[in-house]
Every structure is written in C-alpha cells, then in structure tokens.
Design an enzyme around this catalytic site. Structure first.
Site, PDB file in Angstrom:
ATOM      1  N   SER A 233      41.849  29.985  32.399  1.00 15.82           N
ATOM      2  CA  SER A 233      41.943  31.306  31.714  1.00 15.82           C
ATOM      3  C   SER A 233      40.593  31.624  31.363  1.00 15.82           C
ATOM      4  O   SER A 233      39.082  30.527  31.369  1.00 15.82           O
ATOM      5  CB  SER A 233      42.824  30.666  30.509  1.00 15.82           C
ATOM      6  OG  SER A 233      42.331  29.956  29.705  1.00 15.82           O
ATOM      7  N   VAL A 236      39.417  29.253  27.987  1.00 12.99           N
ATOM      8  CA  VAL A 236      38.456  27.825  28.383  1.00 12.99           C
ATOM      9  C   VAL A 236      37.122  27.561  28.785  1.00 12.99           C
ATOM     10  O   VAL A 236      36.650  27.147  28.986  1.00 12.99           O
ATOM     11  CB  VAL A 236      39.367  26.868  29.448  1.00 12.99           C
ATOM     12  CG1 VAL A 236      39.249  26.036  29.645  1.00 12.99           C
ATOM     13  CG2 VAL A 236      41.088  26.761  28.350  1.00 12.99           C
ATOM     14  N   GLU A 254      35.684  31.046  37.825  1.00 11.55           N
ATOM     15  CA  GLU A 254      37.081  31.523  38.888  1.00 11.55           C
ATOM     16  C   GLU A 254      37.809  31.836  37.953  1.00 11.55           C
ATOM     17  O   GLU A 254      38.900  30.874  37.411  1.00 11.55           O
ATOM     18  CB  GLU A 254      37.339  31.059  39.661  1.00 11.55           C
ATOM     19  CG  GLU A 254      36.204  30.626  41.129  1.00 11.55           C
ATOM     20  CD  GLU A 254      35.828  32.099  41.466  1.00 11.55           C
ATOM     21  OE1 GLU A 254      36.053  33.428  41.189  1.00 11.55           O
ATOM     22  OE2 GLU A 254      34.750  32.314  42.115  1.00 11.55           O
ATOM     23  N   CYS A 288      46.265  35.264  39.447  1.00 16.43           N
ATOM     24  CA  CYS A 288      45.059  35.554  38.546  1.00 16.43           C
ATOM     25  C   CYS A 288      44.707  37.095  39.825  1.00 16.43           C
ATOM     26  O   CYS A 288      44.609  37.792  38.166  1.00 16.43           O
ATOM     27  CB  CYS A 288      43.326  35.081  38.712  1.00 16.43           C
ATOM     28  SG  CYS A 288      42.881  33.963  40.469  1.00 16.43           S
TER      29      CYS A 288
END
Length: 486
Positions: A233, A236, A254, A288
């Site tokens: 995420s 984080v 990423e 994602c």
C-alpha cells in the site's frame, strides 16, 4: 492438501529451516473455508539480524562466481517451478483464495520472470569513458549493491516475491525476504525451497516470517541492506521510503493504484466490455493495476452499461477450487468488511447499484455502481475488491481530466477504433503505464513496471532491474603522470 503447509511453516535462515523465537504464532488460514493451513512462530529482531548477516557473508563469494555458473541456478529453479506447477497451483488456491484462472496467470508470469533472470546474470556491462585529462582512463564497473531486503504482498505473492528475489540474486546480491503475514508460504518459504532445491548456496536467500508488532522497523533499518524492494500500500510505502531516506538506502516502491479504463466513442463496445470486466474483477479486484473506474463516452454509455452489467452478473462466485469459479474470496475478513463498507458508503452518497453483490464471510460478490457523486473520495482511492464505478463522460478532454483526478498513477487503458488517437490520449495521462485497446493488468519481463505520484518510486523489469539492484563504481587509471598545483 499440499505438504508445503506442513514442511515449509518455518523460518529459513542461513540455509537452515528452523522455528522463530518470537512471542506468538502466525496462523495461516484458507480464506475461503477458514481451514488452518499452518502455524508459524514468528521471527524476532535477533533473527532479522542473523538473516541479514548470513546474506552478507554469502554474497561476496556469490558475486565473485562466474555469472555463467550463477545462471545455472535459475535454469534449475525454472525447471522446478514447471515440474511442481500442480502443487504450486493448489497452494495458491488454498492460501490466497485464488481461482484456477488466477493461479495459471500468476504462474505463467512467474516462469517468464525466472526465464529473464537466467539472462540477467549476464547483463551487467561496464564502460570506458573518455577523460579531459591526458593519460587517464575512466572505467565504470556495474557491481551488485550487496544485500537486498524484499517485502512481498498478499495478492500475487509468488510472482511478486520472485520478481525482486530472482533478479537481485542473479545480479550477485544476497537477499532477505519478508512475506506478507497472510501468505507466508506462497510468498516466502516456497520461494526459498525452490532456490534451495535448485542449488543456491546456503545463506544467500533468507526468509523471515514476522510482524512489525514484533520487529518494528528492524527489517528496513538494519545497516546491511542497501536496497529495500517493497510492494504494498502507499500508506506503508510512504513509511518505508521515509525510513530508507533517513538511512541513505535506496527504496524501490511498487504501490497502489486507482486505474481507469476509458471507452471512447469509436470503441468496439463488446471487446471493451470484456477488457473492462477482466481488468476490474481478476483475482476479486485485488490487483494494484485493476480498473477501479470504468469511464465511457456518454454516446455509447447505455449500450456499454447493459452489456457490462450482464457480463458481471454472469461471473460465478464461490469455491476457488472449482475450475468454473471466477470470483473467489478476498484475503481476509478485514478486507471483506472494508469492501462492503465502500459499497454502502457509495449508495449512501447517492450512487446507484446496478449490481449489488452480497458478502458472505470472505466471499464478496461483484458490485457495479454508477451515479457516484463527482466529489466522492471513493473515486480517488484504491478499492482493493470486486467493485466497479461506471462513469460517463462527454468528450476526450473531460475523460483526461477524470482519469488524472486521483493521487495515483499506476496503469490504465483506453479503447478506440483509432490506435494513434489512443496513443495521443495515453500520453496525456499521469501514469507509469497505459495500454491502448487492452486491459489494465499487464506485466512483462523486459518492460519497465512502475507508477507515478502515490503509485511508487522506481521501476522493475528489464534494464530498470539492473538500475534497482546494482550500483556503478568509477575507477580511473592514470597511465601517464598527473600534474598537481602544489
């Protein structure tokens, strides 16, 4: 049930399988039926230190090895993945709730990236550059960074662990891998087992199954790793980047996305529907690159919507072990509750549910929402689940504005009867990747993968992997004599 969940429920440190010494166990559950797959005593801070020190010790000799010899390990690892494909598929279905379709998709890409790692061992090249100083030779050497810390996510854990672990090793580095707590086997110890069986020297790859409640920032703060490769995420990721920057470490991030698939007025509607449904609902939308938003030119919106809704309603949700299942469970109850809350929030804000999927335990059926207010925060955040927002637009200019109206910039796609019109549209989008007449979910070994804005820092794949996991050293040689002013 695969023996992976009994045999690999341990830490893998310095070439040895052993239990952790942390203060509790991570329980690995099947997200569909709640079956307990494994219990793993977590690694403590001391084991993080042992893992990094083992990687550093083993790395020097590994980096000095002829790259053709290093290459043989990856050739064997690829053969092992091919031989064990059935067992790995079962593990993906059990631990992730991935469908047969999803497992096949992940394994196909994992094998492609392993094939690329075979060649990557031979890719680093040096240079000799000219100098304005007479008699001087400037040599550039491309060297391994040393040790890389890798943090893998829960959605494509096998692929996304391998995607950093294999190139980092191939380029002469040591690696410590920390998998997500929900996928400790497929995203962690399974990777270690494959490389162990492929003949990778002990200590080079270590896997620590742990939790930040136990170790805090020890994994990223440790002085040995020079690069941290994190997939997860943006919340984080921002923390990882902050810690790394303070310690002068390189961070390859990423992160999340809020991608859009755009259907222009001259698009092939049937094809665009197929692309949009796959882009939103593959692996329950836990991707994602998934198309959170489906933007359709108002002139074809009715025709598109009718076909899109019909196709979504045809998607079978249920047991991922059934080959006919398209929508399996999300990873855990927290995710299921979050997705359900997003749907209810959108409806409360005035959205219309064209499809309103039920939630039963971790099984979240697809939803399709339209009339979401333009000011809604939901349109600008990542929705990691099977929920699509259908948004009509009037003309390309408005479509570009809507696509860019998000803090993310990972992927996207546009459908049009004119390829160059699609390319011109794509170039106006603030994103790392964009696809013309295709879906939003793509990854290839040679093409730089990564995002703009909150979707990450850096790129992986192909030449960009060399940049991520190696460093340049300038060594000059003075063949004559330099003159000094004093």
């Amino acid at each position: 049930m695969s023996s992976y969940f009994t045999d690999l429920a341990q830490q893998y440190i310095d070439g040895e399988w052993r239990p952790g010494t942390g203060s509790w166990d991570i329980i690995d559950f099947n997200p569909y039926d709640g079956e307990k797959l494994a219990s793993i005593t977590i690694a403590a801070v001391d084991e993080i230190d042992q893992a990094y020190r083992a990687a550093a010790r083993a790395q020097k000799q590994w980096a000095a090895l002829n790259p053709y010899a290093r290459r043989a390990v990856f050739e064997k690892a690829l053969r092992l993945v091919e031989e064990r494909e059935g067992e790995i598929t079962d593990a993906i279905i059990a631990e992730l709730g991935g469908t047969h379709l999803k497992a096949g998709f992940e394994l196909h890409l994992a094998k492609e990236f392993l094939r690329e790692s075979v060649h990557l061992a031979l890719r680093p090249e040096g240079k000799i550059l000219p100098s304005p100083v007479d008699g001087k030779e400037n040599r550039l050497y491309r060297e391994p960074v040393g040790v890389v810390g890798v943090i893998s996510p829960f959605n494509f854990p096998f692929l996304l662990a391998l995607k950093s672990v294999a190139p980092a090793l191939a380029l002469g580095n040591g690696v410590v891998l920390k998998p997500h707590q929900n996928t400790p086997i497929v995203g962690g110890t399974l990777v270690a087992k494959i490389f162990e069986d492929a003949g990778l020297p002990g200590g080079l790859l270590n896997v620590v199954v742990t939790d930040i409640a136990e170790i805090g920032d020890a994994f990223i703060e440790h002085p040995i790793p020079k690069v941290i490769s994190f997939t997860g995420s943006d919340k984080v990721g921002r923390h990882v980047a902050t810690v790394c920057a303070a310690l002068f470490k390189r961070a390859v991030l990423e992160l999340g996305g809020n991608s859009a698939i755009v259907v222009l007025d001259d698009a092939d509607v049937d094809y665009a529907v197929d692309a949009a449904v796959f882009s939103r609902y593959v692996h329950q939308g836990q991707v994602c690159m998934a198309a959170n938003r489906v933007l359709v030119d108002r002139s074809i919106a009715d025709a598109f919507t009718e076909k899109f809704v019909a196709k979504v309603k045809s998607l079978r949700a249920g047991d991922p072990r059934d080959p006919g299942t398209v929508i399996g469970p999300v990873i855990n109850s927290r995710q299921a509750e979050s997705i359900s809350a997003i749907v209810e929030q959108a409806i409360a804000e005035g959205a219309t549910a064209l499809v309103h999927g039920a939630t039963t335990d971790n099984l979240v059926e697809p939803s399709v929402l339209t009339d979401v207010p333009a000011a809604s925060a939901l349109l600008r955040q990542e929705v990691f689940g099977p929920v699509a927002f259908l948004i009509p637009f009037d003309g390309e200019e408005e479509a570009v504005r809507l696509v860019n109206d998000t803090p993310y910039g990972l992927s996207g796609a546009v459908h049009t009867g004119d390829v160059e019109r699609g390319v011109a549209f794509a170039r106006k989008i603030d994103t790392g990747m964009f696809h013309v007449n295709d879906g939003t979910v793509h990854d290839e070994p040679l093409v730089p993968f990564g995002g703009e804005k909150n979707s990450g820092i850096g790129r992986l794949n192909g030449e960009t992997t060399l940049e991520a996991f190696t460093t340049l050293k300038w060594i000059s040689v003075q063949h004559g004599r330099s003159g000094f002013p004093f």
